[in-house]
Scaffold this motif. Structure first.
Motif, mmCIF file in Angstrom:
data_model
loop_
_atom_site.group_PDB
_atom_site.id
_atom_site.type_symbol
_atom_site.label_atom_id
_atom_site.label_comp_id
_atom_site.label_asym_id
_atom_site.label_seq_id
_atom_site.Cartn_x
_atom_site.Cartn_y
_atom_site.Cartn_z
ATOM 1 N N ARG A 29 28.179 64.569 46.805
ATOM 2 C CA ARG A 29 28.406 64.869 48.221
ATOM 3 C C ARG A 29 27.145 65.481 48.822
ATOM 4 N NH1 ARG A 29 34.296 65.324 48.747
ATOM 5 N NH2 ARG A 29 35.240 65.460 46.673
ATOM 6 N N GLN A 30 26.918 65.172 50.083
ATOM 7 C CA GLN A 30 25.776 65.734 50.790
ATOM 8 C C GLN A 30 26.186 66.151 52.196
ATOM 9 O OE1 GLN A 30 23.024 62.395 50.434
ATOM 10 N NE2 GLN A 30 21.870 63.486 48.855
ATOM 11 N N ARG A 31 25.527 67.179 52.710
ATOM 12 C CA ARG A 31 25.814 67.654 54.056
ATOM 13 C C ARG A 31 24.924 66.960 55.086
ATOM 14 N NH1 ARG A 31 25.628 74.131 53.738
ATOM 15 N NH2 ARG A 31 23.518 73.630 52.996
ATOM 16 N N ARG A 32 25.460 66.813 56.282
ATOM 17 C CA ARG A 32 24.665 66.384 57.430
ATOM 18 C C ARG A 32 24.540 67.584 58.362
ATOM 19 N NH1 ARG A 32 28.639 62.387 56.864
ATOM 20 N NH2 ARG A 32 27.854 60.359 56.182
ATOM 21 N N MET A 33 23.420 67.691 59.040
ATOM 22 C CA MET A 33 23.248 68.793 59.978
ATOM 23 C C MET A 33 23.436 68.288 61.405
ATOM 24 S SD MET A 33 20.172 71.562 60.432
ATOM 25 C CE MET A 33 19.006 70.389 61.141
ATOM 26 N N ASN A 45 20.299 65.298 62.307
ATOM 27 C CA ASN A 45 18.926 65.282 61.792
ATOM 28 C C ASN A 45 17.963 64.587 62.766
ATOM 29 O OD1 ASN A 45 19.804 66.572 59.448
ATOM 30 N ND2 ASN A 45 20.263 64.629 58.444
ATOM 31 N N CYS A 53 33.513 60.349 62.847
ATOM 32 C CA CYS A 53 33.720 61.218 61.690
ATOM 33 C C CYS A 53 34.514 62.484 62.001
ATOM 34 C CB CYS A 53 32.373 61.644 61.103
ATOM 35 S SG CYS A 53 31.553 60.364 60.160
#
Length: 394
Positions: A29-33, A45, A53
């Motif tokens: 899992r990865q976060r988006r800013m 980003n 989403c």
């Protein structure tokens, strides 16, 4: 004799290996800013994207009325509550919101929690223990599963929305207390629980019914009262939980039930008692959100039109759009790698749709979870569908 300790790196090395395995399996899992406000169009980003989403179903997270209410409340109450509800953290804004929710939902009593996760933990662990039995839908949210395990009650899971399976389990039970627990709208499939049939079984087998309506509150029902209004249901056997961070546009959660249940939770729900109250400005924003839910039915009508439009125009060959009459429209892709590939390809087209993979969903059912909002337009949905069709046949 001096005990020999293990090298400090043993655990760290194990963690590195587990993370590497997740990456190989397409499960990392990865976060988006997010830069700026939530909405149908967001900046992630530094790139502007059309987003499918968010659970901001009515587009209230950036509504001027909620922003104003939060700002004014911060001037009046300060930024933080400073204590738990049972010490000095229960401020006027919390009390007003509870009273408004009680009136709006037409229920005997309401209790606020800081999050839906904490509400589910508090309700289930307070009401059930070693001598009790919990009957849970196999596709329930993780917070409901965790709460059932922590309660130390016997946990029986029935096949998804399978009334026959549930009745068989209830008929075999001799537990002191029996609690049937289900999502009202299932967060990854978007389908609706057969609540009238669940309630009928609870009445037949002297059980209680807890509903997690995180994704139905504000959206379902003519006035946005959620699953209970959707089915026109009311019963002292129902314990109802809904969140305020989705359709209501703010944060937090509440439980609605008989007065004695609320009184008992206030005394016994550990996730309520032993935590600092959420800031009063959050409650003030939620109050503004509930007022808009009540007074602006057009938002729900617009959302329903978008749902219908997507279903009528989504024509897939290899992938499957699950049947859902809610804002959650999942497309089953299958493999983790392909779901990630499609999600990445959409992002390259300026469209943000999350790839949902195990353990959030069953193995082999990785999917795109399309989440519609009243802020979207038909042109937005058409843009998404065109991109999906192009990727599928490529």
């Amino acid at each position: 004799m001096q005990m020999q300790s293990s090298p400090a790196g043993d655990m760290l090395q194990g963690l590195h290996l587990e993370l590497a395995q997740r990456a190989e399996q397409g499960l990392l899992r990865q976060r988006r800013m997010l830069q700026g406000m939530q909405g149908a169009h967001v900046v992630i980003n530094g790139k502007r994207l059309l987003s499918f989403c968010s659970n901001d179903y009515l587009g209230l997270a950036s509504h001027p009325a909620l922003i104003s209410a939060m700002s004014e409340a911060a001037q009046q109450y300060g930024a933080g509550s400073g204590a738990s509800h049972l010490v000095t953290g229960h401020q006027t804004a919390h009390e007003v919101l509870e009273q408004r929710l009680q009136q709006f939902m037409a229920v005997p009593a309401v209790l606020l929690f800081s999050t839906g996760y904490m509400a589910n933990l508090g309700i289930i662990t307070a009401l059930c223990g070693r001598d009790d039995e919990i009957f849970a839908d196999k596709l329930n949210h993780a917070s409901l599963n965790d709460a059932a395990v922590l309660s130390r009650a016997s946990l029986k899971r029935y096949a998804h929305n399978d009334i026959t399976s549930l009745e068989r389990l209830l008929a075999q039970s001799s537990a002191r207390r029996k609690l049937v627990v289900a999502d009202a709208v299932f967060s990854m499939d978007g389908d609706i629980a057969p609540v009238p049939a669940l309630l009928a079984l609870c009445e037949r087998y002297d059980a209680y019914l807890m509903l997690d309506d995180a994704h139905g509150f504000g959206v379902l029902g003519a006035k946005g009262r959620g699953i209970l209004e959707h089915f026109n249901l009311s019963s002292p056997r129902i314990i109802y939980m809904a969140t305020l961070g989705k359709a209501a546009g703010s944060a937090g959660a509440f439980v609605a039930a008989e007065q004695v249940v609320i009184d008992y939770l206030l005394q016994s729900a550990r996730s309520y008692i032993y935590t600092t109250a959420s800031p009063a400005p959050v409650a003030a924003a939620a109050l503004a959100g509930v007022d808009i839910i009540s007074s602006e039915p057009q938002r729900r009508q617009d959302l329903q039109q978008l749902i219908t439009y997507l279903q009528q125009h989504c024509q897939l060959q290899r992938w499957q759009l699950l049947p859902s009459n809610t804002a959650i429209q999942p497309i089953i892709i299958g493999s983790n790698d392909e779901a990630l590939r499609v999600s990445k390809h959409l992002q390259e087209h300026g469209i943000l749709v999350a790839a949902i993979r195990p353990p959030t969903v069953p193995k082999g059912t990785a999917r795109l979870r399309i989440s519609l909002s009243a802020q979207h337009t038909e042109q937005d949905v058409a843009h998404l569908l065109n991109a999906l069709h192009e990727i599928e046949v490529a």
